[in-house]
Design an enzyme around this catalytic site. Structure first.
Site, mmCIF file in Angstrom:
data_model
loop_
_atom_site.group_PDB
_atom_site.id
_atom_site.type_symbol
_atom_site.label_atom_id
_atom_site.label_comp_id
_atom_site.label_asym_id
_atom_site.label_seq_id
_atom_site.Cartn_x
_atom_site.Cartn_y
_atom_site.Cartn_z
ATOM 1 N N GLU A 78 2.423 4.644 -4.385
ATOM 2 C CA GLU A 78 2.324 5.446 -5.606
ATOM 3 C C GLU A 78 3.665 6.083 -6.033
ATOM 4 O O GLU A 78 3.839 6.249 -7.243
ATOM 5 C CB GLU A 78 1.255 6.540 -5.435
ATOM 6 C CG GLU A 78 -0.166 6.045 -5.397
ATOM 7 C CD GLU A 78 -0.503 5.255 -4.143
ATOM 8 O OE1 GLU A 78 -1.292 4.294 -4.247
ATOM 9 O OE2 GLU A 78 0.036 5.578 -3.077
ATOM 10 N N ASP A 107 -9.132 3.465 -2.222
ATOM 11 C CA ASP A 107 -9.975 3.943 -1.126
ATOM 12 C C ASP A 107 -11.313 4.476 -1.632
ATOM 13 O O ASP A 107 -11.486 5.689 -1.835
ATOM 14 C CB ASP A 107 -9.241 5.026 -0.334
ATOM 15 C CG ASP A 107 -8.016 4.481 0.373
ATOM 16 O OD1 ASP A 107 -7.896 3.247 0.487
ATOM 17 O OD2 ASP A 107 -7.171 5.286 0.807
ATOM 18 N N ASP A 127 0.851 -1.191 0.000
ATOM 19 C CA ASP A 127 0.000 0.000 0.000
ATOM 20 C C ASP A 127 0.890 1.246 0.000
ATOM 21 O O ASP A 127 2.113 1.152 0.181
ATOM 22 C CB ASP A 127 -0.897 -0.026 1.237
ATOM 23 C CG ASP A 127 -2.169 0.803 1.072
ATOM 24 O OD1 ASP A 127 -2.290 1.513 0.060
ATOM 25 O OD2 ASP A 127 -3.031 0.736 1.963
#
Length: 789
Positions: free
Chosen positions: A408, A479, A405
Site C-alpha cells: 500500500e 483480507d 503484498d
C-alpha cells in the site's frame, strides 16, 4: 477558484482557457472522451495510469466558438460548454444534458449534537468531510445509479455512499462504512435514464468521492493537492464506457491459461513436506489444481528474494517434483527489504540510493515482517529496473508467478509519514503523491521482470493498485473474513472491480480470517468457480480450509464446482481475450448487458459470466432455494435443460452442491474434458454446448503461455446459429490458422432439441440422442450443419 474567463486559444487537440486566477484546459481525446485539466500542481499531466503513446487518443475534428458568455467545443458526439469559474457542462450531439456542474456551494445536511461525547465512549461518530483544494460538484437529476470505484464495500450501486481513495491495509472486518481499502481506482460510471458516462479523476493524492451522501442535489469528487485532471467518458451504452476507459488506462493482457485454474494458498504452507502433502492430497481426492502459493514463511527471515534453507533446502528440486503433478509455485514478495548489512538485496539498494528517504535524505526505516525494513523507491525508473531484474532470482528456481503484498505500502506502525521522500522520475515529491501508486509501480516492475526473465505472459497478483494496474497484474480484494456477509459482499466488490478495468480479479475463497464453516465453503466455491482469479486462501491460526478437511458432503460439493470450473476454462479464456480487446470483464453485473432493465440496476447477488451465462449463487446460510431474476429472452436451466421465459423472477431449487445457472438461447459454450491441471491432456477435440436460438460466438486457440498470438499464432473458429422452419442451422467458419496444434474435430451437444436428422454440408451424419441433448461430431473446418426436428 478560477474567476471569470479572460480569453482562450486552440492549440492542437487542446483548448486553453485563461481565467482571472489561473488556466483551464479542455483536451479532445477522441469524439467521446474529453479531458478537463488545470495545472495546479504540475504544468502538464504526470499520469501513472494514462501512458503514452495511447491508442485512446485519436485525431478528430472539433469546433470551438464563443457565445452567450461561454465557450462551446463540439465533437461529432459531444457538446462541451465552458463558463466562468471553469464550470464545464457536457451534452450529447443533439443537446441533451449529460453531466452538468452544480452551481451552488456544498450544503451538507445537518448533524445534531456533540459528537465528541460519542467518540469519548468509543463510537465512531459521523462527520462531514471538510472542503478540499480541488472539488468538483456535479448536479444530480435524481435517477442516477453509480458503479465502479474499484472494490469498495457496500452494494453494487454506490449512490448515497462516500469513499476515500487512500490505499489502506485494514484487516478488520470489512463493512459498508469502510471508506478506504487496499486500492485506489478513482473511476465510476453514471447510469441515467437516457445514457451512461464515466468520470475518471486521475489524481494520485488522497481523493474523496461523495455520491450524493451529503446532499441529494449533487455528487462530488475532490482532492487536497495535485492537479484538476479528470476525463469525461461518454457511452452512451455502459459497455462503451468500460471499453473507452480501458482504452485510456490500459487493458488486462491475456493471461497464461494455467492461471485461470485453481490456486491453493495459506499463511503459510511450510516446510517443503507440507507443500508436497497439499499437492498429493489434491490428486488423491480427485481435485483439479494448478498452483500453490507460498506466503512469507518460505523466506529466510522474511528477506525478499531468499529461501529458508531449513524449510526449503532445494526449492528448484521441489518445484520440479511439483511440476510432475502439474502444479506450479507462486511466491509472495513484499516491498519491505530487511535492514541487514551483508544481505545482498539490502546492500545493493543502499549503495545505489534506491530506497525512500526522510526529509533529510537519510534512508527511511519502518517495521514490517523482517523487523527494521526499508522501502524501494518504485517511483524512480532505475529502482524499477533493479527490482525487475531481481525477479530472475525467483524464476530461475522455477517460480511461475509473483504475489505482491503489503504494498500500500503497509507497515506495523500505519501509513508512512507524509514527508517521506521519493525521487519520482526526476521531480522529487513526498509520500502523499506516491502512496496510492506505490503498489501500481511495484506491479509494473514485477511484470517487466518476469517478462524479461521468461518471455511468457507474466502472472503477477497484487493487493494494492491504482487505475491502470490491470495492465500489469491481477488483483484480489484483500483480507476478507469467513463470514456470510463477506461472501455476499464479495460479489458487488468483484463486479465493480471488473467495471473499473480489472477484468482479472477475485477474492479469497472461503475467507482469509476466522474459521470457514462447511456450508460457507461449499457456497463460496460456487461463486469462486466463476471468478476470473480462483484462490482458496486463509490465515495463520485458522482451521484447515482445504476441502478434504471438511465432511464428505462439502468435499463433494467443492469437487463438483471445481470440475465445472475446469470444464469452462476455454470459455473463460475466450472471455479474457475479449477483455484484452474490449476491456469488458468476464464476471459482469446484469446491468452491464441490460442497462435499461430496472430490475437489474441494483441486483448484486446474481451476475453474468460473459454475456451468455447467468450465475445465481446462494449466499445465505441454510437456504436450499432462492429467487432468480431472468432478464428478457429465453433461458436454459443449465442443470435440467428446461427452457424459461425471461423478464420474470423464478424460484430455483439449490441443494448444497448446486448453484443455479442459466444459459441464454443462441449461446455456444466451449468446454474441456475433465483434467487435473491445465495441459494434462492434449485436446484435439473441443466440446461445444449449443443452446438453440440466434447467436454468434468466436473461439480462439493458441499456445496458452506466450505472446505469439499477437503476431498471428492462433486459430480462430467462428460459430453462428439460426432457427427457421423447424430447422436449426449451425455454421462454422475457420478464420485465422496460425497455430500449428489445431483441433481436429468438435463434439457438439445441442440442448433441448429432439431431432430426426442431422446433416453436414448436405450429407447426413450420425448423431446420438442423449439426456443432455443431441450429440454429434464434425471436423474442425468450415461447414454448415442442419438439424431437423
Amino acid at each position: 477558484m478560477w474567476g471569470k474567463r479572460t480569453g482562450y486559444e486552440k492549440e492542437g487537440r487542446r483548448v486553453r482557457i485563461q481565467f482571472e486566477h489561473g488556466e483551464g484546459q479542455i483536451e479532445i481525446v477522441n469524439p467521446w472522451v474529453i479531458n478537463v485539466f488545470s495545472p495546479l500542481h504540475t504544468q502538464e499531466h504526470e499520469s501513472r495510469a494514462v501512458e503514452h503513446p495511447n491508442f485512446a487518443f485519436e485525431d478528430c475534428d472539433f469546433r470551438v466558438s464563443e457565445r452567450d458568455g461561454r465557450i462551446e467545443i463540439v465533437t461529432a458526439e459531444l457538446n462541451v460548454k465552458v463558463y466562468d469559474h471553469f464550470h464545464v457542462d457536457f451534452y450529447d450531439a443533439v443537446g441533451t444534458p449529460l453531466c452538468l456542474d452544480y452551481r451552488g456551494s456544498r450544503d451538507p445536511f445537518l448533524r445534531r449534537g456533540n459528537v465528541d461525547i460519542a467518540e469519548g465512549e468509543g463510537h465512531e461518530a459521523m462527520r462531514t468531510t471538510g472542503h478540499h483544494k480541488i472539488q468538483i460538484l456535479k448536479a444530480m437529476e435524481g435517477g442516477e445509479k453509480f458503479y465502479g470505484l474499484g472494490d469498495k464495500t457496500g452494494p453494487l450501486n454506490k449512490k448515497g455512499y462516500e469513499y476515500e481513495m487512500w490505499n489502506t491495509d485494514d484487516p478488520s472486518p470489512h463493512v459498508e462504512s469502510h471508506k478506504s481499502l487496499y486500492k485506489s481506482i478513482p473511476f465510476f460510471i453514471t447510469l441515467k435514464e437516457r445514457a451512461a458516462y464515466g468520470l475518471f479523476f486521475d489524481n494520485p493524492f488522497k481523493t474523496f468521492f461523495d455520491m450524493g451522501k451529503e446532499n441529494s442535489d449533487y455528487y462530488y469528487f475532490g482532492a487536497d493537492d495535485g492537479n484538476l485532471d479528470y476525463y469525461f467518458i461518454y457511452g452512451p451504452d455502459m459497455k462503451n464506457v468500460v471499453t473507452r476507459y480501458t482504452a485510456l488506462t490500459g487493458r488486462t493482457p491475456l493471461p497464461q491459461l494455467w492461471t485461470l485454474g485453481a490456486h491453493q494458498s495459506r499463511w503459510s504452507y511450510a516446510p517443503e513436506a507440507r507443500v508436497m502433502e497439499i499437492a498429493d492430497k489434491f490428486r488423491e481426492h480427485d481435485l483439479p489444481l494448478d498452483a500453490i502459493h507460498l506466503d512469507i514463511d518460505y523466506m529466510d527471515g522474511y528477506r525478499v528474494f531468499t529461501w529458508d534453507g531449513e524449510r526449503f533446502p532445494d526449492p528448484a528440486a521441489m518445484i520440479e517434483k511439483l511440476k510432475e503433478q502439474g502444479i506450479k509455485i507462486v511466491t509472495i514478495i513484499d516491498p519491505g527489504v530487511k535492514k541487514d548489512k551483508g544481505y545482498s538485496i539490502y546492500d545493493e539498494g543502499l549503495d545505489k540510493g534506491y530506497y525512500a528517504t526522510d526529509r533529510d535524505g537519510v534512508t527511511y526505516v519502518n517495521t514490517v515482517w523482517p523487523g527494521d525494513s526499508v522501502y524501494p523507491d518504485f517511483s524512480n525508473e532505475p529502482v524499477r529496473q533493479w527490482w525487475a531484474g531481481n525477479q530472475k532470482i525467483m524464476t530461475d528456481a522455477g517460480v511461475a508467478g509473483i504475489w505482491n503484498d503489503m504494498n500500500e505500502p503497509a507497515s506495523f506502525t500505519g501509513p508512512l509519514p507524509d514527508d517521506v521522500r521519493f525521487k519520482n522520475d526526476g521531480r522529487e515529491t513526498d509520500h502523499r503523491e506516491v502512496h496510492n501508486v506505490y503498489g501500481h509501480l511495484m506491479s509494473q516492475s514485477t511484470y517487466d521482470g518476469i517478462l524479461n526473465a521468461t518471455g511468457k505472459r507474466p502472472f503477477v497478483i497484487t493487493r494494492a493498485a491504482y487505475a491502470g494496474t490491470q495492465k500489469y497484474s491481477t488483483v484480489w480484494t484483500g483480507d476478507n473474513q469467513s463470514f456470510w456477509e463477506h461472501l455476499r459482499m464479495s460479489i458487488p466488490m468483484t463486479l465493480n472491480l471488473g467495471l473499473s478495468g480489472f477484468a482479472f480479479n477475485g477474492c479469497d475463497v472461503g475467507g482469509f480470517s476466522h474459521d470457514c464453516t462447511p456450508e460457507l465453503l461449499a457456497r463460496w466455491v460456487q461463486v469462486g468457480a466463476f471468478s476470473p482469479l480462483f484462490r482458496n486462501h486463509t490465515a495463520i491460526g485458522t482451521r484447515d480450509q482445504e476441502p478434504w478437511a471438511y465432511d464428505e458432503q462439502t468435499l463433494n460439493a467443492y469437487r463438483k464446482a471445481m470440475k465445472l470450473r475446469y470444464r469452462m476454462l476455454p470459455y473463460l479464456y475466450d472471455l479474457m481475450r475479449e477483455a484484452e480487446n474490449t476491456g469488458l470483464p468476464p464476471m459482469r453485473p446484469l446491468v452491464l448487458e441490460y442497462p435499461q432493465d430496472e430490475s437489474v440496476q441494483e441486483l448484486d447477488d446474481q451476475f453474468l459470466f460473459g454475456s451468455m451465462m447467468l450465475i445465481a449463487p446462494v449466499v445465505e446460510q441454510g437456504k436450499r432455494h432462492r429467487a432468480v431474476y431472468l432478464p428478457e429472452g429465453k433461458w436454459y436451466d443449465y442443470a435440467s435443460g428446461e427452457v424459461l421465459e425471461g423478464g420474470q423472477a423464478i424460484l430455483a431449487d439449490a441443494p448444497l452442491d448446486v448453484c443455479p445457472i442459466y444459459v441464454s438461447a443462441g449461446s455456444f459454450l466451449p468446454a474441456y474434458p475433465d483434467q487435473k491441471y491445465v495441459g494434462e491432456l492434449k485436446i484435439k477435440e473441443l466440446l461445444l454446448d449449443v443452446y438453440p436460438g440466434t447467436g454468434e460466438y468466436v473461439h480462439t486457440q493458441d499456445d496458452g503461455e506466450s505472446f505469439d498470438y499477437r503476431s498471428g499464432s492462433y486459430n480462430e473458429y467462428r460459430f453462428s446459429q439460426s432457427e427457421k422452419d423447424g430447422e436449426l442451422e449451425i455454421k462454422l467458419e475457420k478464420g485465422n490458422s496460425g497455430y500449428a496444434e489445431a483441433y481436429s474435430s468438435f463434439r457438439l451437444t445441442v440442448h433441448g432439441l429432439s431431432v430426426s436428422w442431422v446433416e453436414l454440408n448436405g450429407e447426413a451424419i450420425p448423431f446420438l440422442a442423449e439426456i443432455r441433448g443431441t450429440t454429434f461430431h464434425i471436423p474442425a473446418e468450415s461447414g454448415t450443419v442442419r438439424l431437423k426436428r
